[in-house]
Enzyme design. Structure first.
Site, short mmCIF file in Angstrom:
data_model
loop_
_atom_site.label_atom_id
_atom_site.label_comp_id
_atom_site.label_asym_id
_atom_site.label_seq_id
_atom_site.Cartn_x
_atom_site.Cartn_y
_atom_site.Cartn_z
N TRP A 21 35.41 47.80 41.69
CA TRP A 21 34.84 48.41 40.48
C TRP A 21 33.33 48.25 40.48
CZ3 TRP A 21 36.01 46.46 34.79
CH2 TRP A 21 35.40 47.32 33.87
N ASP A 51 40.88 47.25 46.59
CA ASP A 51 41.33 48.06 45.47
C ASP A 51 40.17 48.86 44.88
OD1 ASP A 51 43.36 48.67 43.24
OD2 ASP A 51 41.63 47.90 42.13
N TYR A 56 36.04 54.82 39.40
CA TYR A 56 34.96 53.85 39.64
C TYR A 56 33.75 54.60 40.19
CZ TYR A 56 38.62 50.22 39.30
OH TYR A 56 39.65 49.40 38.89
N SER A 202 40.47 38.51 37.64
CA SER A 202 40.87 37.14 37.96
C SER A 202 39.83 36.10 37.53
CB SER A 202 41.11 37.01 39.47
OG SER A 202 42.14 37.88 39.89
#
Length: 333
Positions: A21, A51, A56, A202
């Site tokens: 991102w 990912d 994005y 996270s």
């Protein structure tokens, strides 16, 4: 590196994954050269999970990831997402078959590949029947453009509606010390049904790095400058909102000595907490440079004692930090 089953896909995924991102511009300016070096360092260390998403930077993240991987694409497990960011669509979302077929071609071109390992619906589109979306995802699998399919940010009843048409292989949700709301129903469902889980956020969008302070200035191009407000998406308001930011900061300060007792940095300690849940296949974390990647892999190969897991809970409780908000991650549409 530690590898875990990616649900029932047959893919072995690295426990640490790289979230892309940041390079799309959502956190302000990121130096692309630093990102490219970080991706290659990650590969060298055995990280195979990357990912990204169409939304994005409207393809910018996918293009940067392709540039970073180069000839090493075969060593990577790429997950990308579609379904959000379309100005002409209701609530900017469209998970129709027509949109999906157009979006996958754009993503494949951006990523300079002829397949993605997992293709995911980024946010639920309540204006498109879930049956249509799942049938189209299965078409892409049959065409060989996608190895596995997934969803992100779906409520449990939306998952249940979707799997009536086609199995969901992978799910992606926020999961960290400061956001545990998925433990109520989504994570148990994934565990019971063998769905691989990617944990995003996270490090709680930087809150768990231990680098923030009470006068933090994120910069005008950083979404966190808006105290976590992102229109209908309320995912981060309990982290950066006026009533919670200082409580969270003060709790995080108390975590630092705990991490030090383990000989770990606070990000390593926080990532280890995320990975302590056995339903988690991979913990996604952004990276701006090689040093951050080197630090992140320090979360592998050790565990947090049960007594310390309880102490973490006690620290948040003492400061009134809400780790399992009652609200869902977006407003009802």
């Amino acid at each position: 590196m530690e590898y875990r089953p990616f649900g029932k896909t047959g893919i072995e995924i690295s426990a640490i994954g790289i979230g892309c991102w940041e390079i799309g511009g959502g956190y302000g300016s990121i130096e692309e050269t630093g990102f490219i070096n970080a991706v290659n360092r990650a590969l060298d260390l055995g990280i195979n999970c990357f990912d990204t998403a169409e939304a994005y930077g409207f393809g910018a993240s996918e293009c940067s990831l392709a540039k970073a991987l180069g000839a090493r694409r075969k060593d990577a497990v790429i997950t990308t997402k579609f379904g959000i960011g379309y100005k002409e669509a209701p609530n900017f979302r469209d998970s129709s078959r027509n949109r999906m077929m157009a979006s996958i071609e754009k993503s494949l071109a951006n990523l300079k590949t002829d397949y993605v390992d997992v293709y995911m619906v980024h946010w639920p589109d309540v204006n498109t029947p879930f049956e249509e979306t799942m049938r189209a995802l299965d078409e892409l699998v049959q065409q060989g453009k996608v190895r596995a399919v997934g969803i992100s940010n779906f409520r449990l009843h939306q998952i249940e509606a979707s799997v009536r048409t086609r199995r969901i292989d992978v799910a992606q949700y926020c999961w960290n010390m400061l956001d545990r709301r998925m433990q109520r129903d989504v994570l148990p469902y994934c565990r019971e049904n063998g769905i691989g889980v990617m944990a995003y956020g996270s490090l709680a969008y930087g809150m768990l790095t231990g680098t923030f302070n009470e006068e933090m200035n994120f910069g005008s191009n950083d979404w966190r400058a808006k105290a976590g407000r992102m229109g209908n998406i309320t995912l981060m308001e309990h982290l950066f909102g006026a009533d919670s930011f200082l409580k969270n900061l003060r709790a995080v300060e108390e975590l630092k000595p705990m991490a030090k007792r383990y000989g770990k940095s606070l990000p390593q300690f926080a990532l280890r907490w995320t990975l302590s849940n056995p339903v988690i296949s991979t913990a996604l974390v952004g990276c701006r440079n090689e040093n951050e990647v080197n630090d992140n892999v320090g979360a592998i190969g050790w565990s947090i004692a049960d007594a310390d897991m309880r102490e973490i809970d006690a620290i948040f409780a003492r400061h009134g930090a809400v780790t399992s908000p009652e609200s869902w991650i977006e407003k009802d549409l």
